[in-house]
Write a protein that holds these residues in place. Sequence first.
Motif, PDB file in Angstrom:
ATOM      1  N   SER A 273      -8.655  14.311 -11.610  1.00 30.47           N
ATOM      2  CA  SER A 273      -9.280  13.864 -12.854  1.00 30.47           C
ATOM      3  C   SER A 273      -8.523  12.672 -13.425  1.00 30.47           C
ATOM      4  O   SER A 273      -7.340  12.474 -13.146  1.00 30.47           O
ATOM      5  CB  SER A 273      -9.327  15.014 -13.865  1.00 30.47           C
ATOM      6  N   ARG A 274      -9.235  11.885 -14.171  1.00 30.16           N
ATOM      7  CA  ARG A 274      -8.645  10.731 -14.861  1.00 30.16           C
ATOM      8  C   ARG A 274      -8.446  11.137 -16.326  1.00 30.16           C
ATOM      9  O   ARG A 274      -9.381  11.595 -16.991  1.00 30.16           O
ATOM     10  CB  ARG A 274      -9.573   9.526 -14.773  1.00 30.16           C
ATOM     11  N   VAL A 275      -7.210  10.966 -16.780  1.00 22.90           N
ATOM     12  CA  VAL A 275      -6.844  11.491 -18.100  1.00 22.90           C
ATOM     13  C   VAL A 275      -6.315  10.361 -18.974  1.00 22.90           C
ATOM     14  O   VAL A 275      -5.581   9.492 -18.503  1.00 22.90           O
ATOM     15  CB  VAL A 275      -5.753  12.583 -17.957  1.00 22.90           C
ATOM     16  N   ARG A 276      -6.704  10.393 -20.208  1.00 27.23           N
ATOM     17  CA  ARG A 276      -6.149   9.452 -21.194  1.00 27.23           C
ATOM     18  C   ARG A 276      -5.138  10.208 -22.054  1.00 27.23           C
ATOM     19  O   ARG A 276      -5.429  11.317 -22.509  1.00 27.23           O
ATOM     20  CB  ARG A 276      -7.278   8.911 -22.079  1.00 27.23           C
ATOM     21  N   ILE A 277      -3.960   9.614 -22.235  1.00 29.12           N
ATOM     22  CA  ILE A 277      -2.961  10.249 -23.112  1.00 29.12           C
ATOM     23  C   ILE A 277      -2.451   9.224 -24.113  1.00 29.12           C
ATOM     24  O   ILE A 277      -2.436   8.022 -23.841  1.00 29.12           O
ATOM     25  CB  ILE A 277      -1.754  10.825 -22.320  1.00 29.12           C
ATOM     26  N   TRP A 278      -2.025   9.714 -25.266  1.00 28.91           N
ATOM     27  CA  TRP A 278      -1.397   8.818 -26.243  1.00 28.91           C
ATOM     28  C   TRP A 278      -0.180   8.150 -25.582  1.00 28.91           C
ATOM     29  O   TRP A 278       0.554   8.784 -24.820  1.00 28.91           O
ATOM     30  CB  TRP A 278      -0.889   9.594 -27.447  1.00 28.91           C
ATOM     31  N   ASP A 279       0.042   6.900 -25.913  1.00 25.00           N
ATOM     32  CA  ASP A 279       1.221   6.195 -25.412  1.00 25.00           C
ATOM     33  C   ASP A 279       1.950   5.582 -26.609  1.00 25.00           C
ATOM     34  O   ASP A 279       1.435   5.589 -27.743  1.00 25.00           O
ATOM     35  CB  ASP A 279       0.787   5.102 -24.420  1.00 25.00           C
ATOM     36  N   SER A 280       3.117   5.043 -26.341  1.00 24.23           N
ATOM     37  CA  SER A 280       3.905   4.437 -27.420  1.00 24.23           C
ATOM     38  C   SER A 280       4.511   3.135 -26.937  1.00 24.23           C
ATOM     39  O   SER A 280       5.096   3.078 -25.850  1.00 24.23           O
ATOM     40  CB  SER A 280       5.028   5.385 -27.854  1.00 24.23           C
ATOM     41  N   CYS A 281       4.415   2.095 -27.773  1.00 24.03           N
ATOM     42  CA  CYS A 281       4.992   0.791 -27.422  1.00 24.03           C
ATOM     43  C   CYS A 281       6.521   0.826 -27.452  1.00 24.03           C
ATOM     44  O   CYS A 281       7.171  -0.143 -27.079  1.00 24.03           O
ATOM     45  CB  CYS A 281       4.472  -0.287 -28.372  1.00 24.03           C
ATOM     46  N   LEU A 282       7.101   1.945 -27.886  1.00 24.62           N
ATOM     47  CA  LEU A 282       8.561   2.061 -27.942  1.00 24.62           C
ATOM     48  C   LEU A 282       9.149   2.527 -26.614  1.00 24.62           C
ATOM     49  O   LEU A 282      10.352   2.407 -26.400  1.00 24.62           O
ATOM     50  CB  LEU A 282       8.970   3.062 -29.041  1.00 24.62           C
ATOM     51  N   THR A 283       8.318   3.050 -25.724  1.00 22.67           N
ATOM     52  CA  THR A 283       8.871   3.598 -24.482  1.00 22.67           C
ATOM     53  C   THR A 283       9.092   2.491 -23.452  1.00 22.67           C
ATOM     54  O   THR A 283       8.392   1.471 -23.453  1.00 22.67           O
ATOM     55  CB  THR A 283       7.927   4.671 -23.878  1.00 22.67           C
ATOM     56  N   ASN A 284      10.033   2.727 -22.564  1.00 20.93           N
ATOM     57  CA  ASN A 284      10.428   1.711 -21.579  1.00 20.93           C
ATOM     58  C   ASN A 284       9.276   1.329 -20.653  1.00 20.93           C
ATOM     59  O   ASN A 284       9.153   0.201 -20.206  1.00 20.93           O
ATOM     60  CB  ASN A 284      11.620   2.245 -20.769  1.00 20.93           C
ATOM     61  N   SER A 285       8.390   2.284 -20.372  1.00 21.76           N
ATOM     62  CA  SER A 285       7.327   2.027 -19.390  1.00 21.76           C
ATOM     63  C   SER A 285       6.120   1.316 -19.994  1.00 21.76           C
ATOM     64  O   SER A 285       5.230   0.890 -19.255  1.00 21.76           O
ATOM     65  CB  SER A 285       6.870   3.350 -18.777  1.00 21.76           C
ATOM     66  N   PHE A 286       6.084   1.151 -21.291  1.00 26.64           N
ATOM     67  CA  PHE A 286       4.853   0.678 -21.951  1.00 26.64           C
ATOM     68  C   PHE A 286       4.395  -0.687 -21.430  1.00 26.64           C
ATOM     69  O   PHE A 286       3.218  -0.899 -21.176  1.00 26.64           O
ATOM     70  CB  PHE A 286       5.059   0.620 -23.464  1.00 26.64           C
ATOM     71  N   ALA A 287       5.330  -1.621 -21.238  1.00 26.34           N
ATOM     72  CA  ALA A 287       4.948  -2.977 -20.834  1.00 26.34           C
ATOM     73  C   ALA A 287       5.303  -3.252 -19.380  1.00 26.34           C
ATOM     74  O   ALA A 287       5.424  -4.397 -18.966  1.00 26.34           O
ATOM     75  CB  ALA A 287       5.605  -4.009 -21.754  1.00 26.34           C
ATOM     76  N   ARG A 288       5.499  -2.148 -18.592  1.00 22.37           N
ATOM     77  CA  ARG A 288       5.790  -2.342 -17.168  1.00 22.37           C
ATOM     78  C   ARG A 288       4.471  -2.546 -16.427  1.00 22.37           C
ATOM     79  O   ARG A 288       3.509  -1.801 -16.648  1.00 22.37           O
ATOM     80  CB  ARG A 288       6.533  -1.127 -16.607  1.00 22.37           C
ATOM     81  N   VAL A 289       4.428  -3.549 -15.550  1.00 20.02           N
ATOM     82  CA  VAL A 289       3.182  -3.863 -14.851  1.00 20.02           C
ATOM     83  C   VAL A 289       3.309  -3.518 -13.368  1.00 20.02           C
ATOM     84  O   VAL A 289       4.362  -3.046 -12.918  1.00 20.02           O
ATOM     85  CB  VAL A 289       2.781  -5.345 -15.069  1.00 20.02           C
ATOM     86  N   ALA A 290       2.245  -3.783 -12.612  1.00 21.86           N
ATOM     87  CA  ALA A 290       2.097  -3.240 -11.261  1.00 21.86           C
ATOM     88  C   ALA A 290       3.277  -3.540 -10.333  1.00 21.86           C
ATOM     89  O   ALA A 290       3.699  -2.678  -9.572  1.00 21.86           O
ATOM     90  CB  ALA A 290       0.802  -3.763 -10.647  1.00 21.86           C
ATOM     91  N   ASP A 291       3.846  -4.745 -10.382  1.00 19.37           N
ATOM     92  CA  ASP A 291       4.927  -5.048  -9.438  1.00 19.37           C
ATOM     93  C   ASP A 291       6.288  -4.569  -9.942  1.00 19.37           C
ATOM     94  O   ASP A 291       7.317  -4.890  -9.355  1.00 19.37           O
ATOM     95  CB  ASP A 291       4.967  -6.548  -9.141  1.00 19.37           C
ATOM     96  N   GLY A 292       6.293  -3.820 -11.027  1.00 17.12           N
ATOM     97  CA  GLY A 292       7.540  -3.273 -11.542  1.00 17.12           C
ATOM     98  C   GLY A 292       8.173  -4.124 -12.626  1.00 17.12           C
ATOM     99  O   GLY A 292       9.126  -3.709 -13.284  1.00 17.12           O
ATOM    100  N   HIS A 293       7.626  -5.348 -12.823  1.00 16.58           N
ATOM    101  CA  HIS A 293       8.196  -6.197 -13.881  1.00 16.58           C
ATOM    102  C   HIS A 293       7.925  -5.560 -15.252  1.00 16.58           C
ATOM    103  O   HIS A 293       6.850  -5.007 -15.491  1.00 16.58           O
ATOM    104  CB  HIS A 293       7.570  -7.588 -13.823  1.00 16.58           C
ATOM    105  N   ASN A 294       8.911  -5.665 -16.121  1.00 16.88           N
ATOM    106  CA  ASN A 294       8.754  -5.080 -17.461  1.00 16.88           C
ATOM    107  C   ASN A 294       8.864  -6.197 -18.494  1.00 16.88           C
ATOM    108  O   ASN A 294       9.914  -6.825 -18.631  1.00 16.88           O
ATOM    109  CB  ASN A 294       9.839  -4.024 -17.691  1.00 16.88           C
ATOM    110  N   TYR A 295       7.771  -6.406 -19.219  1.00 18.48           N
ATOM    111  CA  TYR A 295       7.763  -7.501 -20.191  1.00 18.48           C
ATOM    112  C   TYR A 295       8.606  -7.188 -21.424  1.00 18.48           C
ATOM    113  O   TYR A 295       8.938  -8.084 -22.186  1.00 18.48           O
ATOM    114  CB  TYR A 295       6.328  -7.814 -20.624  1.00 18.48           C
ATOM    115  N   ARG A 296       8.892  -5.916 -21.664  1.00 21.18           N
ATOM    116  CA  ARG A 296       9.726  -5.577 -22.831  1.00 21.18           C
ATOM    117  C   ARG A 296      10.770  -4.556 -22.418  1.00 21.18           C
ATOM    118  O   ARG A 296      10.682  -3.383 -22.740  1.00 21.18           O
ATOM    119  CB  ARG A 296       8.859  -5.032 -23.976  1.00 21.18           C
TER     120      ARG A 296
END
Length: 353
Positions: A273-296
Amino acid sequence: MESRRFLAGHANARLLAKDKAIGLLELLGSFGELYGPVRNGGGSSTFRAVKKPADIDLNSLRTLLPPKKILYPPTDELLEFTADGGFRSKEETGPARIVLFGLHPCDINAVLTLDQVFSGRFEEPRYLARRRRTAVIGLDCLPDELCFCHSTKTDFSDRGFDLFLTDLGEAYFVRIGTALGDDIIRAGRDIFQPIGPESIDQYKDKTNRRHAAFSHRVELVDLPHILELDYDSEIWESLGRKCFSCGSCSAVCPTCYCYDVFDQVNLDGRSGSRVRIWDSCLTNSFARVADGHNYRQDKSTRIKLRYYHKQIAFVEQYGRPSCVGCGRCIAACPAEISVIDVLNAIFREKVVK
Ligand code: SF4
Ligand code: SF4
């Protein structure tokens, strides 16, 4: 969502004796599934479905999680899929009618904020479907030391509720906000009384007492501009050093709405199943993109983003900040970071010690 109906003078309000409050809650149960602040052990309360009207905490000040959790659940299954490529959307489920009881003015303003976000350019049909089935019954409160909704101008609601109850001591002053609110009053004609001059005076007294009870004032005039000027301030580095990136502040915030979507595969390895969960811009993974780069990668840039989104970006898009001054993020932060202190420091001290 809300059909506003203006009624002349005293027809716009009723009085509800305190000993009839349970009668109102029982009546509300006939208008939908009743949710409200229910007492936990230890003096706190939680918004949840109400089994017995007497369980509702009529004196609750601040629930841990806001009522957004009823309208926008923390986890929501969007679709089911199988290995052969088939998928089936999951219908939004929830009660046929929802009655949210006990929303304070900050929380009503927060729901209006979510309405703006979810009915904007990209509509969120699941939220809007629940929202259209929801009645809101407001309840006034007296602020504690974490409240600053008078600074954010969200300490009063003139819309966003069907009924709004103000505690006058022996009775509630009940404002009628919509045609649905009027229907509830008509259905409960035996428990409501007309208001008189004395109750109007008591209502004014209560309003003035409430205004005087706020212990903090947060300076918000010109804040977006001041924040822009303070982009490189030491404040953000200092906050980054304190923050644990736990995301609690976003989870408890009534106006935070960011989410993540992920696929979970069942044990059979062939469906999921595909699930939506609340997220937070404070967490380390929030701005991590597909190649592993993290903008924040830095905590300081993440916490700065939170303040800049709420106080600048939201103002640019919707004309007002998204913070409603409820104080929940202050109560929840394990690092004791206070939005009141941060905003005041930006104006006064420049550096958070
Ligand atoms: S930022 Fe904090 S005080 Fe403002 S609305 Fe969110 S939880 Fe409440
Ligand atoms: S609750 Fe406090 S420690 Fe946790 S992410 Fe928010 S600011 Fe950082």
